[in-house]
Design a protein around this motif. Structure first.
Motif, mmCIF file in Angstrom:
data_model
loop_
_atom_site.group_PDB
_atom_site.id
_atom_site.type_symbol
_atom_site.label_atom_id
_atom_site.label_comp_id
_atom_site.label_asym_id
_atom_site.label_seq_id
_atom_site.Cartn_x
_atom_site.Cartn_y
_atom_site.Cartn_z
ATOM 1 N N ALA A 1 15.475 79.030 -6.935
ATOM 2 C CA ALA A 1 14.636 80.208 -6.768
ATOM 3 C C ALA A 1 15.127 81.340 -7.668
ATOM 4 O O ALA A 1 14.332 82.054 -8.289
ATOM 5 C CB ALA A 1 14.654 80.646 -5.307
ATOM 6 N N ARG A 2 16.437 81.507 -7.738
ATOM 7 C CA ARG A 2 16.989 82.555 -8.609
ATOM 8 C C ARG A 2 16.590 82.288 -10.053
ATOM 9 O O ARG A 2 16.144 83.191 -10.772
ATOM 10 C CB ARG A 2 18.520 82.578 -8.502
ATOM 11 C CG ARG A 2 19.029 83.241 -7.235
ATOM 12 C CD ARG A 2 20.532 83.047 -7.098
ATOM 13 N NE ARG A 2 21.318 84.078 -7.787
ATOM 14 C CZ ARG A 2 21.628 85.235 -7.240
ATOM 15 N NH1 ARG A 2 21.197 85.514 -6.028
ATOM 16 N NH2 ARG A 2 22.345 86.122 -7.897
ATOM 17 N N ALA A 3 16.752 81.017 -10.477
ATOM 18 C CA ALA A 3 16.411 80.673 -11.847
ATOM 19 C C ALA A 3 14.931 80.952 -12.112
ATOM 20 O O ALA A 3 14.570 81.491 -13.164
ATOM 21 C CB ALA A 3 16.740 79.207 -12.111
ATOM 22 N N ALA A 4 14.096 80.601 -11.162
ATOM 23 C CA ALA A 4 12.657 80.818 -11.337
ATOM 24 C C ALA A 4 12.353 82.304 -11.488
ATOM 25 O O ALA A 4 11.576 82.733 -12.348
ATOM 26 C CB ALA A 4 11.896 80.243 -10.142
ATOM 27 N N MET A 5 12.998 83.099 -10.634
ATOM 28 C CA MET A 5 12.749 84.536 -10.669
ATOM 29 C C MET A 5 13.224 85.117 -12.007
ATOM 30 O O MET A 5 12.542 85.941 -12.625
ATOM 31 C CB MET A 5 13.508 85.182 -9.502
ATOM 32 C CG MET A 5 13.130 86.607 -9.239
ATOM 33 S SD MET A 5 11.412 86.765 -8.730
ATOM 34 C CE MET A 5 10.987 88.257 -9.598
ATOM 35 N N ILE A 6 14.379 84.664 -12.465
ATOM 36 C CA ILE A 6 14.908 85.155 -13.736
ATOM 37 C C ILE A 6 13.972 84.758 -14.876
ATOM 38 O O ILE A 6 13.687 85.534 -15.772
ATOM 39 C CB ILE A 6 16.331 84.598 -13.978
ATOM 40 C CG1 ILE A 6 17.291 85.205 -12.965
ATOM 41 C CG2 ILE A 6 16.806 84.897 -15.397
ATOM 42 C CD1 ILE A 6 18.648 84.562 -12.940
ATOM 43 N N TRP A 7 13.461 83.557 -14.791
ATOM 44 C CA TRP A 7 12.513 83.120 -15.816
ATOM 45 C C TRP A 7 11.313 84.067 -15.847
ATOM 46 O O TRP A 7 10.866 84.492 -16.903
ATOM 47 C CB TRP A 7 12.045 81.699 -15.536
ATOM 48 C CG TRP A 7 11.115 81.173 -16.581
ATOM 49 C CD1 TRP A 7 11.466 80.525 -17.729
ATOM 50 C CD2 TRP A 7 9.685 81.279 -16.599
ATOM 51 N NE1 TRP A 7 10.342 80.219 -18.453
ATOM 52 C CE2 TRP A 7 9.238 80.671 -17.791
ATOM 53 C CE3 TRP A 7 8.738 81.832 -15.733
ATOM 54 C CZ2 TRP A 7 7.879 80.589 -18.135
ATOM 55 C CZ3 TRP A 7 7.395 81.754 -16.071
ATOM 56 C CH2 TRP A 7 6.972 81.136 -17.266
ATOM 57 N N ILE A 8 10.821 84.384 -14.664
ATOM 58 C CA ILE A 8 9.643 85.257 -14.601
ATOM 59 C C ILE A 8 9.970 86.616 -15.224
ATOM 60 O O ILE A 8 9.204 87.141 -16.035
ATOM 61 C CB ILE A 8 9.171 85.420 -13.136
ATOM 62 C CG1 ILE A 8 8.632 84.086 -12.625
ATOM 63 C CG2 ILE A 8 8.110 86.501 -13.024
ATOM 64 C CD1 ILE A 8 8.311 84.052 -11.154
ATOM 65 N N VAL A 9 11.121 87.149 -14.873
ATOM 66 C CA VAL A 9 11.490 88.462 -15.415
ATOM 67 C C VAL A 9 11.597 88.404 -16.936
ATOM 68 O O VAL A 9 11.091 89.270 -17.650
ATOM 69 C CB VAL A 9 12.822 88.955 -14.794
ATOM 70 C CG1 VAL A 9 13.253 90.259 -15.440
ATOM 71 C CG2 VAL A 9 12.673 89.147 -13.301
ATOM 72 N N GLY A 10 12.220 87.348 -17.453
ATOM 73 C CA GLY A 10 12.380 87.222 -18.898
ATOM 74 C C GLY A 10 11.046 87.042 -19.598
ATOM 75 O O GLY A 10 10.766 87.662 -20.619
ATOM 76 N N GLU A 11 10.227 86.204 -19.014
ATOM 77 C CA GLU A 11 8.955 85.874 -19.634
ATOM 78 C C GLU A 11 8.039 87.101 -19.696
ATOM 79 O O GLU A 11 7.293 87.285 -20.643
ATOM 80 C CB GLU A 11 8.295 84.750 -18.828
ATOM 81 C CG GLU A 11 7.067 84.140 -19.459
ATOM 82 C CD GLU A 11 7.367 83.399 -20.765
ATOM 83 O OE1 GLU A 11 8.538 83.039 -20.980
ATOM 84 O OE2 GLU A 11 6.426 83.213 -21.547
ATOM 85 N N TYR A 12 8.104 87.917 -18.668
ATOM 86 C CA TYR A 12 7.207 89.075 -18.618
ATOM 87 C C TYR A 12 7.979 90.376 -18.759
ATOM 88 O O TYR A 12 7.594 91.391 -18.191
ATOM 89 C CB TYR A 12 6.400 89.039 -17.322
ATOM 90 C CG TYR A 12 5.551 87.792 -17.275
ATOM 91 C CD1 TYR A 12 4.395 87.709 -18.049
ATOM 92 C CD2 TYR A 12 5.937 86.698 -16.527
ATOM 93 C CE1 TYR A 12 3.643 86.549 -18.059
ATOM 94 C CE2 TYR A 12 5.188 85.543 -16.534
ATOM 95 C CZ TYR A 12 4.034 85.472 -17.305
ATOM 96 O OH TYR A 12 3.293 84.330 -17.322
ATOM 97 N N ALA A 13 9.058 90.299 -19.538
ATOM 98 C CA ALA A 13 9.949 91.447 -19.668
ATOM 99 C C ALA A 13 9.186 92.686 -20.114
ATOM 100 O O ALA A 13 9.486 93.806 -19.677
ATOM 101 C CB ALA A 13 11.061 91.124 -20.653
#
Lengths: 966, 436
Positions: free
Chosen positions: A460-472
């Motif tokens: 879940a953490r990885a997914a959330m980080i991905w989202i933040v990075g992708e939509y930075a």
């Protein structure tokens, strides 16, 4: 034995005398008492005593001491007593082979008894006595019994051949029992036929190519006749045997199908499933335009649904099989969604399986209902089930576009419940939804960010980080959010670390001005402070990309991502095909090929579906290949869920890397491991076109390879370039790696063959091993250890062989090594003694590593220091070597050597002779200084080596030679 | 094939252990006890793989039956066999309990020797087994040669379920159509899924080797007849015919004949057995409708009102009606008012149980309850399990009707008319749930 003593009391209270009293003998000296009773003259007393003996045997007590006394009771007219004695014999004969011979006479005599029940009993029991000496005596009676006039004796004798074969296969062949057994297939009695078929099938399994079960249209016809008449169990044996037959043409196939379909109405679920197996297999051969093909498809659905009203254990078996059938032929059950709705009181294992099938069957037509159900399930109690339900909602969104919006809003509702695991699961699936429908649902990001703190699971953490990075670019405080994760960077799991690294690089590429510090921080964390090679490699690649060509970096890191597949956890087509051939069996329950869980030679043969023959297609035509390898109507692209190296490197976010694979035994994982092995090989070898494994990998993600890598066809080559580039910038990674050699031949290690080599990559010493299983059984539990050695080499981690190694399988492992192990001077100096352990034994071998391994990255000496040191080392320590037949220029030689951490400190040219002054530092801190003289036009170089430990010089010179000549 | 078979009591002590294959060691007995019976978590699968050995288990009351193997066996067959094994034991000594198993351990070993040979299931029809596994021991010696060969031919023969030479003074048969009707309904009254799973159970007391033919209002058969004759009668009955989704039969039924002609013909076993099972999903008569109304009043109170309506002929009576209304775990007290029957809050079951002895068709009854709740910190909302219902009605909710059961026995001199036949229909609730 607690209950035994309780019963003892009961008896005291005068409860009725029953057999349970035999469980009560717990006193001391009972063996003596029993002995006396066994030898008593009274029949009743004898019988009582034998019962007591059997009771003791059941609870695990050793009563083998009574062997002669019990065997003495064998000569009796009392059938019940006889059976008890036989039971005892079967248990203990093996431990007392000599005394077991005493029983032979009685057996032989009993085989002649006028009562067929006694004849059968004798031959049945004799087969269970696994003593070599007895088997010789067994042959004659068995031969008679196989031809007995009574079918009951014949059917027992048929099974006995299988028993004997298990003890002594050669004997069975020599005595010609196999032929007699084959004759029994034509027996007039259906049960004899069924048992003969069962015995032959089992024997044939251990002789893969014996053609023992010579199935031809005549025998098939006999089997089909017997099928109508024998017991339910016999029908199962026959159907399972039929499934191994390959009809000659579609006509024969159809006629067999026609005669098998009535079995679909049998009350016994196993008969039904075995019939389904035969039909699923033979259907492959029928032309699709045939009316009968459609009829057959329709006939399959109702019995499959009926299986779901059986007892829960059978439902489970049925559901696991339906899962396979739905993947192979989705059309069969596409209208039956409702029957897979979960009932509140279903056992959890049934619930989870039903859910799996619901996702597979979800379509636009039924999505509303499915979604309503899933929402209901997400509020249940069982954590696993709830998680799976939440995940299923996400899958629906990806599968059925029209439902995506509703799914997202359902997920948001669920996030509002604030139940920890529900929130985490929801975030993981929302990430996938973003991937599938970019720029559509990003409005929910704010809600997601609110839950950042409650995420404690890596995925879940990885997914959330991905989202933040992708939509930075849309998240104002993306840098703050990511920074907050960075604090505990080293405590995070690899999955999160990798994701964080990528996300920050993305952020930097999008907002370069404010985040320079952050990106430097993460790059240094990843490259300098981490022991994880994956993380470090990724860090270096980013670093290099960013420092050499930010535009290219942008193209690579922010590349458009390939589409994600609609289906998940699809079983890889060849495996699916094999599993379809195993419907009803354990393999279909585990979703693994039998070779993965059966020991020895049994089940090693891989079964395949027959090819469609009709409509004039030749068997070689590509069409056939396709219809065999997948659902031909809508072939779903299977994206390997793990191990796609390229995808992982470039952050295509497929799924976590293999190091984090949960220990769930899923067959998918095994397929993916193969891909990884093959894929890696071909990547590093730069050989793309010819490698089938890579072909699969590419075929799976064909859509859009990111420009940076995918544009040019030789992907491997491009990667090499990347590494070379690294050499130029000053970070070495491409040092010389010798080819693998066989270190441990299979003969010496009970079938385990080990070949390997050493490499130094980005400062990490790696031992690269290929483990090949050349034995017949599966190997597991690998471990490795080194003996003390000259430079203290020792494994820095465990030997990671994640899945059991099946026969004929090879696994590539790379083992990071450290240099802080115990030290002992070896001769030769670079000798390494290794011990490898597996479930079978421990094996030893020794190998020699190139000393280049030990050349560290910071081995470049200052010029002045070099000069001083050179002078400081006594000239006695200098050694001179000739390197012959080398045609490199001095610059080329210098850069080549630098790749292996041999650094040129200075270069001097005197009279057309180049002199390179070079320094090397070993892992243990020893400096080696060298002077390499290269004369233009002379292929022979002169190398002078000075070192305080002169014994090293010789090995260093060997290294020079190896590096320069490769 | 099956490598071994173990029976354990609830503590994990072995009561019966029979090993058929050499690859199964004594340690397998312990492996199952440690990893399954004594496992901490709930059983997540009926098939467990421990150290490359697969264990299949079923539970009967507190007795565990486990089959063990190291091969790729037919998993469905293993479970079918375990169920069969339970049936056989029950037929011999009644309930499967620890005491009964210990009292009959010699018998069980004898049975296991007979019905499983080298791990291959053999004839396991109780009718046949009882002819020669008797625990009398002596029987073998006093049989005549004819009797012996009769036994063996029955055990191995085509009609393994019936012996020859059965004689009754009165030829009689009983047919029970037993249906369980399953329903899942949404709170709004929408049927989410409904099906009837039915069984035709027959008790036959017929002499000789009678040939029987069973007929019911199967839509496919009736339509076929309608086409052939095209008379009024077929048209009439065509309306009442039912669509059967699927059916399975006892092994005595000639499946190929059913497949080709859809006629059900057989030689029945003696005594009681299950002739067929079937499943229908269309035009089901749902005997009861449950209308729930749950209202949350603040954080500490729930108001529940449930109405049940009976939906069948007023002349028929439903019996043993029970409505189970789940209550939250933090319930502190309940007040119930019902028009009919008795209702009680059972704290141990977290439910209000409302029982009504009898209820005629086309009637309606209602219960209302106030549930007091203790305040909790639990963030997770109460999952609201569905309201379930039990009942028994004297008709078949699927609409199945027995049209005939004809008996022919050519060798003995009795005809179809001489056989006394009884037919009975019972519809029971299966999983009959309404979400609230």
């Amino acid at each position: 034995m607690e209950w035994a003593s309780q019963l003892c009391e009961n008896r005291g209270l005068g409860s009725k005398m029953t057999d349970s009293k035999y469980f009560t003998t717990t006193k001391k000296g009972e063996i003596f008492e029993l002995k006396a009773e066994l030898n008593s003259d009274k029949k009743e007393k004898k019988k009582e005593a034998v019962k007591k003996v059997i009771a003791s045997m059941t609870v695990g007590k050793d009563v083998s001491a009574l062997f002669p006394d019990v065997v003495n009771c064998m000569q009796t007219d009392n059938l019940e007593l006889k059976k008890l004695v036989y039971l005892y014999l079967m248990n203990y004969a093996k431990s007392q082979p000599d005394m077991a011979i005493m029983a032979v006479n009685t057996f032989v005599k009993d085989c002649e008894d006028p009562n067929p029940l006694i004849r059968a009993l004798a031959v049945r029991t004799m087969g269970c006595i696994r003593v070599d000496k007895i088997t010789e005596y067994l042959c004659e009676p068995l031969r008679k019994c196989l031809k007995d006039e009574d079918p009951y004796v014949r059917k027992t004798a048929a099974v006995c051949v299988a028993k004997l074969h298990d003890i002594n296969a050669q004997l069975v062949e020599d005595q010609g029992f196999l032929d007699t057994l084959k004759d029994l297939i034509s027996d007039s009695n259906p049960m004899v036929v069924a048992n003969a078929v069962a015995a032959l099938s089992e024997i044939a399994e251990s002789h893969p190519n014996s053609n023992l079960l010579d199935l031809n249209p005549q025998t098939i016809n006999k089997l089909l006749t017997a099928l109508n008449e024998c017991t339910e169990w016999g029908q199962i044996f026959i159907l399972d045997c039929l499934a191994n037959y390959t009809p000659r043409d579609d006509r024969e196939s159809q006629s067999i199908c026609e005669r098998v379909t009535p079995r679909l109405s049998h009350a016994n679920s196993a008969v039904v499933l075995s019939a389904v197996k035969v039909l699923m297999k033979f259907m492959e051969m029928l032309p699709k335009d045939l009316d009968y093909y459609g009829t057959l498809l329709k006939k399959l659905a109702p019995p499959l649904v009926t299986l779901l009203s059986a007892e829960p254990e059978l439902q489970y078996v049925a559901l696991r099989n339906i899962n396979l059938i739905v993947q192979k032929r989705p059309e069969i059950l596409k209208h039956e969604m409702k029957v897979f709705f979960v009932k509140y009181n279903d056992p959890i294992y049934v619930k989870l399986e039903k859910l799996d099938i619901m996702i597979r069957l979800a379509s636009q037509a039924n999505i509303a209902q499915v979604l309503a159900e899933l929402k209901e399930y997400a509020t249940e109690v069982d954590v696993d089930f709830v998680r799976k339900a939440v995940r299923a909602i996400g899958r629906c969104a990806i599968k059925v576009e029209q439902s995506a919006e509703r799914c997202v809003s359902t997920l948001l509702d669920l996030i509002q419940t604030k139940v920890n695991y529900v929130v985490q699961e929801a975030i993981v699936v929302i990430k996938d939804i973003f991937r599938k429908y970019p720029n559509k649902y990003e409005s929910v990001i704010a809600t997601l960010c609110e839950n950042l703190d409650s995420l404690d699971e890596p995925e879940a953490r990885a997914a959330m980080i991905w989202i933040v990075g992708e939509y930075a670019e849309r998240i104002d405080n993306a840098d703050e959010l990511l920074e907050s994760f960075l604090e505990g960077f080293h405590d995070e799991s690899t999955q999160v670390q990798l994701q964080l690294l990528t996300a920050i690089v993305k952020l930097f590429l999008k907002k370069p001005t404010e985040t320079q510090e952050l990106v430097q921080q993460v790059l240094s964390l990843a490259t300098q402070d981490s022991d994880n090679p994956d993380l470090r490699d990724r860090g270096y690649i980013y670093w290099r990309l960013l420092s050499t060509d930010p535009v290219a970096a942008k193209e690579v890191v922010l590349a458009e991502k390939p589409l994600i597949s609609e289906e998940t956890d699809l079983i890889e087509p060849t495996l699916l095909e094999e599993l379809i051939c195993h419907i009803g069996t354990l393999a279909s329950v585990y979703h693994k090929p039998p070779s993965a869980f059966v020991e020895g030679s049994r089940g090693v043969q891989h079964k395949r579906l027959p090819a469609r023959a009709g409509s004039g297609e030749s068997t070689e035509s590509p069409d056939v290949g396709q219809s065999v390898s997948g659902v031909s109507d809508a072939p779903p692209a299977v994206i390997p869920s793990q191990g796609d190296l390229l995808g992982d490197l470039l952050n295509l976010d497929l799924t976590p890397p293999t190091t984090n694979v949960p220990p769930v035994p899923s067959s998918m994982q095994m397929g993916a491991m193969d891909l990884l092995g093959g894929g890696l090989d071909s990547l590093l070898g730069g050989d793309l076109g010819g490698s089938p494994a890579m072909g699969v990998g590419l075929g799976a993600a064909p859509v859009s390879m990111p420009v940076g890598l995918g544009a040019a066809p030789p992907v491997g080559g491009n990667l090499d370039d990347l590494f070379d580039l690294g050499g130029g910038v000053g970070m070495t990674s491409g040092s010389y790696v010798p080819a693998k050699v066989v270190w441990l031949p299979a003969m010496k290690a009970k079938g385990l063959e080990i070949s390997g080599t050493f490499a130094r990559r980005s400062g990490v010493i790696q031992m690269e091993l290929s483990l090949t299983n050349k034995a017949m059984s599966v190997m597991t539990d690998f471990a490795i250890q080194f003996n003390k050695n000259s430079f203290g080499l020792a494994p820095a981690g465990p030997l990671q062989v994640l899945t059991p190694l099946s026969p004929n399988q090879t696994v590539e492992v790379s083992l990071p090594l450290g240099t802080s192990g115990p030290i002992m001077k070896m001769d030769p100096l670079n000798n390494l003694q290794v011990a490898v352990k597996n479930n079978i034994d421990v094996f030893y071998f020794s190998c020699q590593y190139p000393v280049t391994l030990l050349f560290v990255e910071d081995g470049k000496m200052d010029r002045q220091v070099f000069l001083a040191t050179w002078k400081d080392i006594p000239s006695d320590n200098e050694a001179q070597f000739q390197i012959k037949d080398c045609h490199l220029s001095s610059d080329a030689a210098s850069s080549k050597l630098q790749g292996s951490n041999i650094f040129t400190v200075a270069k001097r040219t005197v009279e057309a002779q180049d002199m390179l002054y070079q320094s090397i530092k070993l892992t243990n801190g020893i400096w080696v200084l060298a002077e390499l003289r290269i004369q233009t036009g002379n292929p022979n170089y002169t190398l002078s080596v000075r070192c305080r430990a002169p014994e090293v010089s010789q090995y260093v010179s060997q290294c020079f030679e190896l590096i320069l000549k490769n | 094939m099956i490598g071994g078979l173990f029976i354990y009591n609830h503590k994990g002590e072995v009561l019966i252990s029979r090993v058929y294959r050499d690859d199964i060691g004594r340690n397998a007995v312990d492996a199952f006890r440690v990893n399954v019976i004594h496992a901490r978590q709930q059983v997540r699968s009926p098939v467990t793989n421990i150290a490359r050995t697969s264990f299949f288990h079923v539970k009967r009351s507190n007795i565990w039956l486990a089959a063990v193997t190291k091969q790729n066996v037919n998993a469905a067959m293993v479970f079918e066999f375990l169920y069969k094994m339970c049936d056989v034991m029950a037929a011999y000594f009644g309930k499967i309990s620890e005491e009964n198993i210990k009292n009959n351990f010699v018998l069980i070993y004898e049975l296991l020797d007979e019905i499983l040979d080298f791990g291959y299931p053999q004839n396991s029809e109780t009718g046949a087994l009882k002819t020669f596994i008797t625990q009398q021991g002596i029987k073998g010696q006093h049989q005549t040669k004819e009797e012996q060969s009769q036994i063996t031919s029955q055990v191995t023969g085509q009609i393994g379920w019936r012996r020859e030479g059965i004689k009754y003074r009165r030829n009689e048969l009983f047919l029970d159509v037993l249906e369980s009707v399953n329903l899942l309904m949404s709170p709004q009254g929408q049927v989410l899924s409904a099906h009837v799973s039915g069984r035709v159970v027959m008790k036959s007391y017929l002499s000789g080797m009678p040939e029987c033919k069973f007929g019911m209002n199967d839509k496919i058969v009736i339509d076929k007849q309608g086409k052939g004759g095209a008379n009024d009668e077929a048209g009439k009955s065509g309306k009442q015919s039912i669509a059967i989704d699927d059916c399975t039969f006892h092994q005595c039924v000639r499946l190929s004949k059913f497949d080709s002609e859809r006629s059900i013909s057989f030689i029945p076993p003696d005594g009681e057995y299950e002739l067929m099972r079937y499943r229908t999903t269309k035009d089901i008569i749902l005997p009861f409708r449950v209308i729930p109304l749950v209202r949350e009043v603040g954080r500490t109170k729930l108001e529940v009102k449930v109405v049940i309506k009976s939906n069948f002929k007023p002349s028929l009576l439903a019996q043993k009606i029970e409505v189970r209304i789940p209550t939250p775990l933090n319930t502190s007290g309940v007040q119930v008012i019902c028009m009919k029957g008795k209702a009680k809050y059972k704290a141990s079951e977290n439910a209000i149980v409302w029982k009504i002895k009898r209820m005629a068709g086309m009637k309606e009854s209602q219960i209302s309850a106030e549930i007091e709740l203790l305040p909790t910190n639990d963030k997770k909302k109460w999952a609201r399990p569905p309201i379930s219902m039990n009942f028994e009605v004297p008709f078949a909710p699927s609409g199945l009707k027995v049209r005939y059961l004809k008996v022919f026995e050519s060798k003995l001199n009795y005809s179809d008319h001489d056989v006394i036949k009884w037919v009975r229909y019972i519809g029971r609730s299966g999983i009959y749930e309404t979400r609230c």
